[in-house]
Scaffold this motif. Sequence first.
Motif, PDB file in Angstrom:
ATOM      1  N   TYR A  34       0.600  -0.894   0.005  1.00 35.56           N
ATOM      2  CA  TYR A  34      -0.125  -0.251   0.035  1.00 35.56           C
ATOM      3  C   TYR A  34       1.016   1.178   0.339  1.00 35.56           C
ATOM      4  N   SER A  35       0.612   1.747  -1.052  1.00 27.50           N
ATOM      5  CA  SER A  35       1.774   2.887  -1.289  1.00 27.50           C
ATOM      6  C   SER A  35       0.965   4.317  -1.479  1.00 27.50           C
ATOM      7  N   VAL A  36       2.154   5.350  -0.977  1.00 23.05           N
ATOM      8  CA  VAL A  36       1.243   6.922  -0.767  1.00 23.05           C
ATOM      9  C   VAL A  36       1.956   7.305  -1.232  1.00 23.05           C
ATOM     10  N   VAL A  37       2.441   8.595  -1.927  1.00 23.73           N
ATOM     11  CA  VAL A  37       3.480   9.983  -2.403  1.00 23.73           C
ATOM     12  C   VAL A  37       2.876  11.028  -1.593  1.00 23.73           C
ATOM     13  N   ILE A  38       3.284  12.301  -0.863  1.00 18.45           N
ATOM     14  CA  ILE A  38       3.053  12.802  -0.700  1.00 18.45           C
ATOM     15  C   ILE A  38       3.133  14.023  -1.297  1.00 18.45           C
ATOM     16  N   PRO A  39       1.878  14.981  -1.723  1.00 15.82           N
ATOM     17  CA  PRO A  39       2.361  16.133  -1.835  1.00 15.82           C
ATOM     18  C   PRO A  39       3.180  16.548  -2.064  1.00 15.82           C
ATOM     19  N   LEU A 485      10.588   0.842  -6.661  1.00 17.57           N
ATOM     20  CA  LEU A 485      10.687   0.717  -7.811  1.00 17.57           C
ATOM     21  C   LEU A 485       8.980  -0.424  -7.978  1.00 17.57           C
ATOM     22  N   ASP A 486       9.877  -1.725  -8.788  1.00 24.22           N
ATOM     23  CA  ASP A 486       9.069  -2.753  -8.770  1.00 24.22           C
ATOM     24  C   ASP A 486       7.784  -2.827  -7.652  1.00 24.22           C
ATOM     25  N   TYR A 487       8.222  -3.038  -6.409  1.00 22.80           N
ATOM     26  CA  TYR A 487       7.574  -3.286  -5.599  1.00 22.80           C
ATOM     27  C   TYR A 487       6.402  -1.893  -4.974  1.00 22.80           C
ATOM     28  N   TYR A 488       6.574  -0.851  -5.082  1.00 25.46           N
ATOM     29  CA  TYR A 488       5.486  -0.184  -4.809  1.00 25.46           C
ATOM     30  C   TYR A 488       4.588   0.791  -6.027  1.00 25.46           C
ATOM     31  N   TYR A 489       6.066   0.814  -6.649  1.00 24.50           N
ATOM     32  CA  TYR A 489       5.335   1.165  -8.176  1.00 24.50           C
ATOM     33  C   TYR A 489       4.146   0.747  -8.800  1.00 24.50           C
ATOM     34  N   PRO A 490       2.393   0.881  -9.129  1.00 19.93           N
ATOM     35  CA  PRO A 490       1.813   1.900  -9.124  1.00 19.93           C
ATOM     36  C   PRO A 490       1.845   2.010  -7.971  1.00 19.93           C
ATOM     37  N   THR A 491       1.641   3.337  -7.492  1.00 21.27           N
ATOM     38  CA  THR A 491       1.174   3.454  -6.057  1.00 21.27           C
ATOM     39  C   THR A 491      -0.037   3.459  -6.132  1.00 21.27           C
ATOM     40  N   THR A 492      -0.798   3.538  -4.777  1.00 22.48           N
ATOM     41  CA  THR A 492      -2.241   2.718  -4.049  1.00 22.48           C
ATOM     42  C   THR A 492      -3.420   4.193  -4.601  1.00 22.48           C
ATOM     43  N   ASP A 493      -2.578   4.874  -3.646  1.00 23.33           N
ATOM     44  CA  ASP A 493      -3.626   6.586  -3.495  1.00 23.33           C
ATOM     45  C   ASP A 493      -2.663   7.691  -3.410  1.00 23.33           C
ATOM     46  N   LEU A 494      -3.334   9.100  -4.225  1.00 23.58           N
ATOM     47  CA  LEU A 494      -2.787  10.122  -4.283  1.00 23.58           C
ATOM     48  C   LEU A 494      -4.122  10.880  -4.231  1.00 23.58           C
ATOM     49  N   VAL A 495      -3.826  11.838  -2.910  1.00 23.38           N
ATOM     50  CA  VAL A 495      -4.679  12.440  -1.980  1.00 23.38           C
ATOM     51  C   VAL A 495      -4.228  14.242  -2.148  1.00 23.38           C
ATOM     52  N   THR A 496      -4.846  14.933  -2.650  1.00 26.36           N
ATOM     53  CA  THR A 496      -4.955  16.786  -3.566  1.00 26.36           C
ATOM     54  C   THR A 496      -5.906  17.179  -2.886  1.00 26.36           C
ATOM     55  N   ALA A 497      -5.834  18.211  -2.570  1.00 30.47           N
ATOM     56  CA  ALA A 497      -6.887  18.830  -2.937  1.00 30.47           C
ATOM     57  C   ALA A 497      -7.176  19.363  -4.084  1.00 30.47           C
ATOM     58  N   GLN A 498      -8.178  19.762  -4.655  1.00 30.29           N
ATOM     59  CA  GLN A 498      -9.508  20.061  -6.019  1.00 30.29           C
ATOM     60  C   GLN A 498      -8.153  21.318  -6.907  1.00 30.29           C
ATOM     61  N   ASP A 499      -7.066  22.013  -5.935  1.00 22.06           N
ATOM     62  CA  ASP A 499      -6.394  23.389  -6.864  1.00 22.06           C
ATOM     63  C   ASP A 499      -5.497  22.291  -7.871  1.00 22.06           C
ATOM     64  N   ILE A 500      -5.108  21.574  -7.623  1.00 25.49           N
ATOM     65  CA  ILE A 500      -4.163  20.832  -9.059  1.00 25.49           C
ATOM     66  C   ILE A 500      -4.393  19.566  -9.540  1.00 25.49           C
TER      67      ILE A 500
END
Length: 912
Positions: A34-39, A485-500
């Motif tokens: 389960y992977s997420v990158v922070i904005p 890269l092999d294991y965590y990509y693609p990441t699961t969730d991306l959480v961000t505000a609507q403005d970007i």
Amino acid sequence: MDKHYDAKAAEAKWYPFWEQNGCFHDEPGTGTPYSVVIPPPNVTGILHMGHALNQTIQDILVRWRRMRGYNTLWLPGTDHAGIATQNVVEKALKKEGKRRQDLGREAFLARVWEWKKQYGGTIVHQQRMLGNSTDWRRERFTFDEGCSRAVAKVFTQLYDEGLIYKGNYIVNWCPRCGTALANDEVEHEPNHGHFWYIRYPVVGSAKGVAGEPYADYVMVATTRPETLPGDTAVAVNPKDERYAHLVGKTVILPLTGREIPVIADDYVDREFGTGIVKITPAHDPNDFLVGKRHNLAEINIMTDDAHMNELAGAKYCGMDRWECRKAIVADLEAGGFLDHIEDIDNQVGHCYRCHETVESRLSKQWFVRMKPLAEPAIAAVKSGEVRFVPERWSKIYFNWMENIQDWCISRQLWWGHRIPAYYLGDDVFVAETAEEALAKAKAKTGNAALTLADLKQDPDVLDTWFSSWLWPFSTLGWPEKTADLDYYYPTTDLVTAQDIIFFWVARMMMAGLHFMKKPPFKNIVIHGIVRAADGSKMSKSKGNSLDPLELIDQYSADALRFSIALITSLECDTKVNKEKFEIGRNFTTKIWNAAKFLEMQEEALKGAGGAAAGSLAGQSRFDGRTVFGQSLSADDRHILYAADLACRKVNEILEAYRIQDGALAVYDFFWTQICDGYVEYVKDAPNKAVSVAILRDVFWKALRLLHPYMPFVTEEVAHQLGYLKDGETIMRQPFPVGYTDAEKAAWGVTAENYEFVNAKRAAITALRALRAEYKVPPSAWVKATIARGTDGSAGAPAPLPEEEVKVLAKAMRAESVDFVPAGSDLAMPSKMTPFGTVYLSLEGLVDKAAEAKRIAGELAKLAGFIKSAEAKLANENFVAHAPEAVVAEARRKLAENRDKVAQLEKLAKLFA
RNA sequence: GGGCUAUUAGCUCAGUUGGUUAGAGCGCUUCCUUGACAUGGAAGAGGUCAGUGGUUCGAAUCCACUAUAGCCCACCA
């Protein structure tokens, strides 16, 4: 446990503990990732409420998944933020009386890196205050070595694929920042301006005279008279009959004497202004396009810093654009060319960074061809491979993607990824490194004697987003083939505000699909923006912003997190004020106090020795095996059911990203079920040892349910109460999922029992309400009677065990509770509950008149309901179509209310 | 101009595919400092779900229109 919870101490203790013990860190390989990158926030940034919201949501999701056993990565980092960072350092330089040019590029960049080293950690430090469980061992920076290599590779590849080109283009130009701005970086604001009506004499006709508008001159209306020296045509709409005769003629450009053609182009709006437009291809994006269509010359009359150049004419050369506007207007007037001036409201673009009025300007810039990249990105969302949460954002995404424009990626800054293009005369060599470029140059020219010094690298740098759009894979090691890269990509969730969504999300989709052949994430979670109490955007200049750090200081990080989670819906923006954060603070206190209660109860049991603890002697922890065989009371079974329900609900809710509902569910479980319900019961529980053990068990479940929302207090309490030993952490404890069916069956934990206890509590509430209504003093003990089914009656509930009756009586402050058969009709004030009809014996004084009045009001209300309910049930269609349960319920309600009416009527006689 | 969203209690918001007499927190009223908690407990008042029309046995929920507010995109020389 201490009397009061010390949030600051807990925060200071647990965050370093987690970080130093690798609690945020997993290694790739085993389990489900389960992977997420922070904005990545700007390296110049300080933590604001937007970050607090965004990161709280992510941390809740991440902590939850981690406890559910996922192999979890939440990758932190910062953005080098080209203009913002350069501005900060330039401002500092200015204080020393220097400009960046005084230092030169190398020294200036060294200075920025120095700044970054010293201050760049601010936001990263502040994020820790929030309690973020980001894996700091994998922290990245968009301008670090790895990201830079990724950027160079991407640029080179896109160039080789023909997706990057250099072109003459009209760009939005900020004269102060000295750089091109993307369309999105221009903020349009209303402006009270003027419309100058200017006469352009027609060649070959007599000089214009007032009153003969079209014979001798054309009237042009413009808001930007200073661009007049750059005009290369005058345009009318081809369908405009008023001016058809002018097309093909030539007019004289005032003040210059230059002759320019009258052309016809669809771009011109017949209704607007005079219907005649001056065309200035070098200074207006639309004019630029018109110019291209008609092969017009492009005359750039301004310098980089918005001063007029020699092409503007000797008189204006060197003037600032506003100064020049005045001068030209004055000269037009003097020359008799100015017809009149009108006020007009229009929109003017401003630089999103420094707020300077943006200039449209012709320049050579690098572009990315977006259409080919956009297509797969559209398809990935259309097919459902990538999902927006809430789903409606996909519409906005499609709308933008389908009308996408090429992306201007060059910026005239020093701080950023330098464009890997190297010039040798007219030749351009694009390569990841200067050495490779040199090799290409040697091959092309056949000149083996070339050295690096012969190549000149493009002076521009890339738009900051050119590194951020690679973030989901560049941070995992790309272009290297790494285990991460092999294991965590693609990441699961991306959480961000609507403005970007456009700036960032859409571009990451394109880059991910193009370079990794897989979309960068599976779910795009879009949340609202935090607004001030009046609904306006928070901003420092308005002074209406809340500082998360201040809130943490005042209320604790947990309070901030919980409150923000509770009040924020993914669906819309959130208005906040300071008082909102008291909810979280109060909740923290409640948790602490409930924990204290549990500890005290256990101490008391221990003190009473094995005898009081009954067969649970020495075993303070509830589990099915020890308690099985003991009789669990209805209330015991009720809280177990509630716990089971809460666990299931929270998991299901978080699965759907309903952060707010989850907060509500766990809040309700803890406060209403555990504290208001079970804790009150435990105080008088007949088999205390068992009930305290059960309390211990459900409390532990509650702590873990709460942990994603309130990491600090849950960790602290878990240790204080001995659920965990030193060195352990609640972060890595299994997230509760509820009891098994076998357990529930063995303990008699059923929905029926749950409803039964709810009903019983409703009876208590009803009696309390009766007491309040009749103003019975709280200290007075009353007589209560409950009419409910007795053992003999069909389908009626069994009588209550004596001990339960005692507890019930105590809760009601009743000296006695008598049970009479259902349907008994007593002349006493009463309330109906699912448990039965509760009567209060009024042996005291009651204001008869007031009571009669109140009853009359109540009767009127009920009559209305009964009438509509009767009508409903008389409706054959309702009975035929509505689900059975709904009809049955309606019948029950009707009967109940009829009974109520009968009761009240009887009472009314009593008071008459 | 194009697109999106919202309008539910004094305030901030829930209300999952249409189906109990519409909920929560804060605020308000009344009462309660009996040993977990006054940052608390008990009880209560308060809503014709923006308006109009439609679909349906049944609408806060679906549809249309209207009003109001907000956001995004594109922008008029």
